[in-house]
Scaffold this motif. Structure first.
Motif, mmCIF file in Angstrom:
data_model
loop_
_atom_site.group_PDB
_atom_site.id
_atom_site.type_symbol
_atom_site.label_atom_id
_atom_site.label_comp_id
_atom_site.label_asym_id
_atom_site.label_seq_id
_atom_site.Cartn_x
_atom_site.Cartn_y
_atom_site.Cartn_z
ATOM 1 N N CYS A 164 0.838 -1.211 0.000
ATOM 2 C CA CYS A 164 0.000 0.000 0.000
ATOM 3 C C CYS A 164 0.868 1.254 0.000
ATOM 4 N N GLN A 165 1.926 1.240 0.794
ATOM 5 C CA GLN A 165 2.834 2.381 0.836
ATOM 6 C C GLN A 165 3.564 2.548 -0.494
ATOM 7 N N ASP A 166 3.986 1.433 -1.091
ATOM 8 C CA ASP A 166 4.665 1.493 -2.391
ATOM 9 C C ASP A 166 3.724 2.029 -3.466
ATOM 10 N N LYS A 167 2.473 1.613 -3.412
ATOM 11 C CA LYS A 167 1.492 2.059 -4.396
ATOM 12 C C LYS A 167 1.267 3.564 -4.297
ATOM 13 N N ASP A 168 1.209 4.087 -3.073
ATOM 14 C CA ASP A 168 1.036 5.533 -2.891
ATOM 15 C C ASP A 168 2.227 6.299 -3.453
ATOM 16 N N ALA A 169 3.431 5.708 -3.321
ATOM 17 C CA ALA A 169 4.637 6.369 -3.819
ATOM 18 C C ALA A 169 4.788 6.212 -5.325
ATOM 19 N N GLN A 170 4.274 5.117 -5.879
ATOM 20 C CA GLN A 170 4.361 4.850 -7.321
ATOM 21 C C GLN A 170 2.985 4.453 -7.847
ATOM 22 N N PRO A 171 2.094 5.413 -8.014
ATOM 23 C CA PRO A 171 0.704 5.101 -8.400
ATOM 24 C C PRO A 171 0.572 4.458 -9.774
ATOM 25 N N GLU A 172 1.597 4.580 -10.606
ATOM 26 C CA GLU A 172 1.503 4.012 -11.956
ATOM 27 C C GLU A 172 1.742 2.501 -11.982
ATOM 28 N N VAL A 173 2.237 1.938 -10.897
ATOM 29 C CA VAL A 173 2.543 0.513 -10.841
ATOM 30 C C VAL A 173 1.261 -0.292 -10.610
ATOM 31 N N HIS A 174 1.092 -1.364 -11.382
ATOM 32 C CA HIS A 174 -0.087 -2.232 -11.238
ATOM 33 C C HIS A 174 0.202 -3.328 -10.211
ATOM 34 N N ILE A 175 -0.693 -3.477 -9.240
ATOM 35 C CA ILE A 175 -0.578 -4.512 -8.221
ATOM 36 C C ILE A 175 -1.967 -5.078 -7.959
ATOM 37 N N LEU A 269 -10.638 -11.505 -6.635
ATOM 38 C CA LEU A 269 -9.517 -10.706 -7.118
ATOM 39 C C LEU A 269 -9.863 -9.220 -7.135
ATOM 40 N N THR A 270 -8.890 -8.369 -6.785
ATOM 41 C CA THR A 270 -9.068 -6.921 -6.887
ATOM 42 C C THR A 270 -7.741 -6.267 -7.227
ATOM 43 N N ASP A 271 -7.816 -5.045 -7.728
ATOM 44 C CA ASP A 271 -6.596 -4.272 -7.946
ATOM 45 C C ASP A 271 -6.348 -3.398 -6.725
ATOM 46 N N ILE A 272 -5.085 -3.046 -6.512
ATOM 47 C CA ILE A 272 -4.711 -2.191 -5.377
ATOM 48 C C ILE A 272 -4.551 -0.770 -5.885
ATOM 49 N N ARG A 273 -5.220 0.166 -5.204
ATOM 50 C CA ARG A 273 -5.258 1.551 -5.659
ATOM 51 C C ARG A 273 -4.602 2.465 -4.633
ATOM 52 N N THR A 274 -4.239 3.659 -5.061
ATOM 53 C CA THR A 274 -3.683 4.637 -4.121
ATOM 54 C C THR A 274 -4.719 4.932 -3.045
ATOM 55 N N GLY A 275 -4.251 5.074 -1.835
ATOM 56 C CA GLY A 275 -5.152 5.332 -0.713
ATOM 57 C C GLY A 275 -5.709 4.079 -0.079
ATOM 58 N N ASP A 276 -5.431 2.922 -0.664
ATOM 59 C CA ASP A 276 -5.918 1.661 -0.096
ATOM 60 C C ASP A 276 -5.220 1.344 1.221
ATOM 61 N N THR A 277 -5.891 0.570 2.051
ATOM 62 C CA THR A 277 -5.311 0.008 3.265
ATOM 63 C C THR A 277 -5.469 -1.508 3.202
ATOM 64 N N THR A 278 -4.831 -2.199 4.117
ATOM 65 C CA THR A 278 -4.993 -3.652 4.147
ATOM 66 C C THR A 278 -6.463 -4.017 4.344
ATOM 67 N N GLU A 279 -7.172 -3.200 5.116
ATOM 68 C CA GLU A 279 -8.583 -3.487 5.391
ATOM 69 C C GLU A 279 -9.441 -3.327 4.141
ATOM 70 N N THR A 280 -9.232 -2.257 3.373
ATOM 71 C CA THR A 280 -10.057 -2.041 2.181
ATOM 72 C C THR A 280 -9.780 -3.089 1.113
ATOM 73 N N ILE A 281 -8.512 -3.473 0.988
ATOM 74 C CA ILE A 281 -8.155 -4.489 -0.005
ATOM 75 C C ILE A 281 -8.755 -5.837 0.366
ATOM 76 N N TYR A 282 -8.582 -6.220 1.621
ATOM 77 C CA TYR A 282 -9.110 -7.516 2.068
ATOM 78 C C TYR A 282 -10.632 -7.549 1.940
ATOM 79 N N SER A 283 -11.284 -6.434 2.246
ATOM 80 C CA SER A 283 -12.744 -6.374 2.160
ATOM 81 C C SER A 283 -13.217 -6.610 0.722
ATOM 82 N N ARG A 284 -12.556 -5.975 -0.259
ATOM 83 C CA ARG A 284 -12.959 -6.166 -1.646
ATOM 84 C C ARG A 284 -12.714 -7.607 -2.104
#
Length: 333
Positions: A164-175, A269-284
């Motif tokens: 999540c921290q890496d995604k915020d720093a590099q929003p163009e990266v797909h995870i 399956l979900t994509d990880i977006r900027t501003g996501d947390t472990t909770e929001t990702i797991y929930s989706r």
């Protein structure tokens, strides 16, 4: 770097004479460069470029190289792979058969390439070595699922938090992240016993771990539920990779002595977006997995912006042919 300084030539010369072990592995964990010190300690020929796993498997079989304190080389490989290449820097002590001790440092680039440097510390005072080893063992235990040898819930969520921290720093990266669950797992325990169920979980975890990239994360979050993190991976690519993994599992015998028993999995399956947390990702992921179960299992559901769509794995042309109808003979239903 100074022009005309001969840095390339001198660097090659230094790498050839240093006692330090130096190696470079690519994103697939295949050796791309190793100096003579590394090749000598790990018995790698001058013209060989094996994977990290191949190096340790053949040395273990030959009784040489690193000391491996595990009853199963498969379990050891799965455990180390759950930690190796997941963070930018990692350091640890390693003992070599014959009494040598190494201080190993691994440095990983964002593209997955790894620099390994190891120094011989055998002659350094061993007064605090037992304490350091005990610390490393405790850290490994805190990060490892005891049954399967892969990341436990705590460790995989720590990796997800870092993602999540890496995604915020590099929003163009797909995870992407995916929650996977074994279909009808209770029937395994009810029919063959809990020891058989434990064996299935361990074999499945090793099968998945060996089928994904080193930089991807995979951990058991509880029961028969697993979390997969796919770095540098779009939803479309993640979908294809999941189909391959699910086919691999469905076409494998994961219960020793019972080749007729096969399993399927459902996935959210979900994509990880900027501003996501472990909770929001797991929930989706959890919502998508619930939908996959409701749709009949043995399929993938994708949750994008809380809109869930179904992907039936048997409609994917790249998969190997297999009967996916529920309740077929030999399938754990």
């Amino acid at each position: 770097m100074q022009a005309g300084s001969g840095i390339q030539e001198n660097l090659q010369g230094l790498l050839g004479v240093t006692s330090a072990l130096v190696a470079v592995f690519d994103a697939d964990d295949r050796l791309q460069f190793a100096n003579e010190s590394f090749r000598s300690v790990f018995f790698v020929g001058a013209d060989e470029y094996p994977t990290w796993e191949e190096i340790f498997r053949r040395n273990h079989a030959a009784g040489r190289g690193a000391v491996i304190k595990a009853t199963s080389i498969d379990a050891w490989i799965a455990s180390v792979s759950s930690r190796r290449g997941k963070t930018r820097h990692r350091s640890f002590e390693s003992d070599i058969i014959g009494g040598k001790w190494l201080w190993v440092t691994e440095t990983v680039q964002s593209n997955g390439w790894m620099l390994l440097v190891a120094s011989d510390i055998t002659s350094i005072s061993s007064t605090d070595r037992e304490l350091r080893i005990d610390r490393d063992i405790a850290l490994k235990a805190a990060q490892t699922d005891e049954l399967t040898g892969i990341s436990n819930r705590r460790h995989i969520f720590e990796l997800l938090h870092q993602i999540c921290q890496d995604k915020d720093a590099q929003p163009e990266v797909h995870i992407c992240a995916c929650l996977m669950d074994i279909d009808h797992f209770k029937s395994i325990n009810d029919t063959w016993g809990h020891q058989a169920g434990d064996s299935v979980l361990a074999n499945l975890a090793r099968s998945v771990r060996s089928g994904i990239r080193l930089k991807d994360g995979f951990g058991r979050v509880g029961g028969e539920e697993f979390l997969l993190i796919l770095k540098d991976c779009s939803i479309k690519s993640a979908q294809k990779q999941l189909i391959r993994l699910m086919d691999r599992i469905a076409n494998s015998s994961l219960l020793e002595g019972r080749p007729e028993v096969t399993l399927t999995m459902s996935a959210g399956l979900t994509d990880i977006r900027t501003g996501d947390t472990t909770e929001t990702i797991y929930s989706r992921c959890d919502k998508a997995l619930y939908e996959a179960k409701a749709k009949g299992r043995d399929c993938i559901c994708i949750n994008i912006h809380d809109r869930i769509s179904l992907v039936r794995t048997d409609l994917e042309p790249e998969t190997s042919p297999r009967d996916r109808k529920p309740g077929v003979p030999g399938r754990a239903a």
